[in-house]
Design a protein around this motif. Structure first.
Motif: not given
Length: 390
Positions: A133-141, A145-151, A157-159
């Motif tokens: 569940d944590e991996r899935q949540e981190n993947l969504i985040i 973030m990558e789509q919003a900021y183009g990064i 990465f430590d979420f």
């Protein structure tokens, strides 16, 4: 950056006399106004710094024991709910609510010491796996973030660290802005050019003040031991003030070293004062930011309401209120432990929890009346959905 010195109030304001101009110029008035504002902020900062050790002492002596008790009570509540789940027959809605509460509690108590124990409880009641569940949540985040900021965020990465994420985003945005500036040559407006010139001349003016001080205070040129010692101390203060871009401290040192008096300031050109005012404005802004940072840390440490206006004058009230709230929360937990011991009490509490969850859901999505006529006028304010799923 610290700007507090032993000087309580500034002795530099420009004054007028009958022998001079009948009124102060705009630059002189602004100079005096900035000195007053800086004095006020310096005194406020001094007062905060004097009060903070007392608040830290209260935190360790009064808040920490209650915080420890509260965490222990939460852990005891989690164990009691887990046992109740095994021994009490519940309706489908109540069991679903109980599972949600247990998973939320286990997640909030999942520190380094109790991580495996909390994960086991989470897995038992979520009918899933915490790591998945944590991996899935981190993947969504991560994707958001990558789509919003183009990064691009690395797979490892430590979420769990909001500070690391914020720093990464800030570094990326700064690098992106730098690259954009390099790709498209900047065409400065007249206002920007004027501001840059003022900043350059302000720095030059401060260098001139420092050089005069350094020349006058150089201890190696003094034969008298006492005077050499005095100048050594003053020179150290001048070096620190110049390194911190603290013009006011440099001017005060000039006054202390008897190289600056009221007449000198009074006869100083408006052009020179404009440069001084530019630096003093920056110094004032830095003091405001420093005090704001102290207030922000204070709010976070004592769990003050996020939008509460905290000042030194009302800080004691906020601390007392936070302490009382924590005591009430601890009392509520103790009462809840007694209530859920009986099946009837547990079901009554679960019903109230479910109603609270539904209210939170309504608040998150906003209430919408399907029978209202929609308003599509161009001048109405549309709701901001950016925080809808937080």
């Amino acid at each position: 950056m610290r700007h507090v010195t032993g000087v309580q109030t500034c002795a530099l304001p420009i004054s007028i006399s009958a022998k001079t101009t009948p009124k102060l110029s705009a630059a002189q008035r602004k100079f005096n106004a900035l000195l007053k504002k800086i004095d006020k902020q310096r005194l406020t900062l001094q007062a905060w710094e004097a009060a903070l050790p007392l608040y830290h002492q209260r935190w360790h002596e009064e808040f920490m024991p209650l915080k420890v008790q509260y965490a222990e009570r939460q852990a005891a509540l989690l164990s009691a709910l887990d046992r109740a789940s095994d021994r009490i027959k519940l309706a489908k809605a109540d069991r679903k609510t109980l599972q949600a509460v247990i998973c939320e509690l286990a997640t909030s108590l999942m520190d380094d010491t109790h991580r495996e124990q909390m994960k086991a409880l989470y897995n038992k009641h979520s009918q899933g796996d915490f790591d998945d569940d944590e991996r899935q949540e981190n993947l969504i985040i991560k994707e958001a973030m990558e789509q919003a900021y183009g990064i691009k965020l690395g797979e490892d990465f430590d979420f769990s660290s909001p500070e690391a994420l914020a720093q990464h985003l800030q570094e990326h945005l700064m690098e992106e802005k730098k690259q954009q500036d390099e790709r498209s040559p900047k065409t400065s407006t007249a206002r920007e050019k004027r501001f840059e010139e003022q900043a350059r001349q302000a720095s030059q003016s401060m260098r001139e003040v420092y050089r005069k001080l350094a020349s006058a205070l150089h201890p190696d040129r003094e034969t008298d031991d006492a005077e050499r010692q005095r100048k050594t101390v003053l020179m150290q203060r001048a070096n620190q003030a110049y390194a911190e871009r603290n013009l006011l401290a440099l001017l005060e040192l000039q006054l202390e070293a008897e190289h600056l008096d009221a007449t000198t300031l009074q006869n100083m050109s408006d052009e020179r004062l404009l440069h001084y005012n530019h630096v003093l404005s920056e110094q004032y802004d830095e003091l405001v930011m420093e005090i704001s940072a102290i207030a922000f840390d204070f709010v976070r440490q004592f769990d003050v309401q996020p939008f509460a206006e905290v000042t030194l004058a009302n800080s004691r009230t906020h601390v007392n209120r936070a302490l009382k709230d924590l005591q009430h929360q601890l009392g509520d937990l103790e009462q809840l432990m007694v209530e859920i011991e009986s099946p009837k009490g547990l079901k009554h509490w679960l019903k109230a929890e479910r109603a609270a969850m539904e209210d939170d859901l309504l608040s998150a999505f906003g209430e919408f009346d399907f029978y209202d006529d929609p308003d599509f006028s161009d001048n109405r304010d549309f709701p901001d959905d950016s925080n809808r799923f937080k």
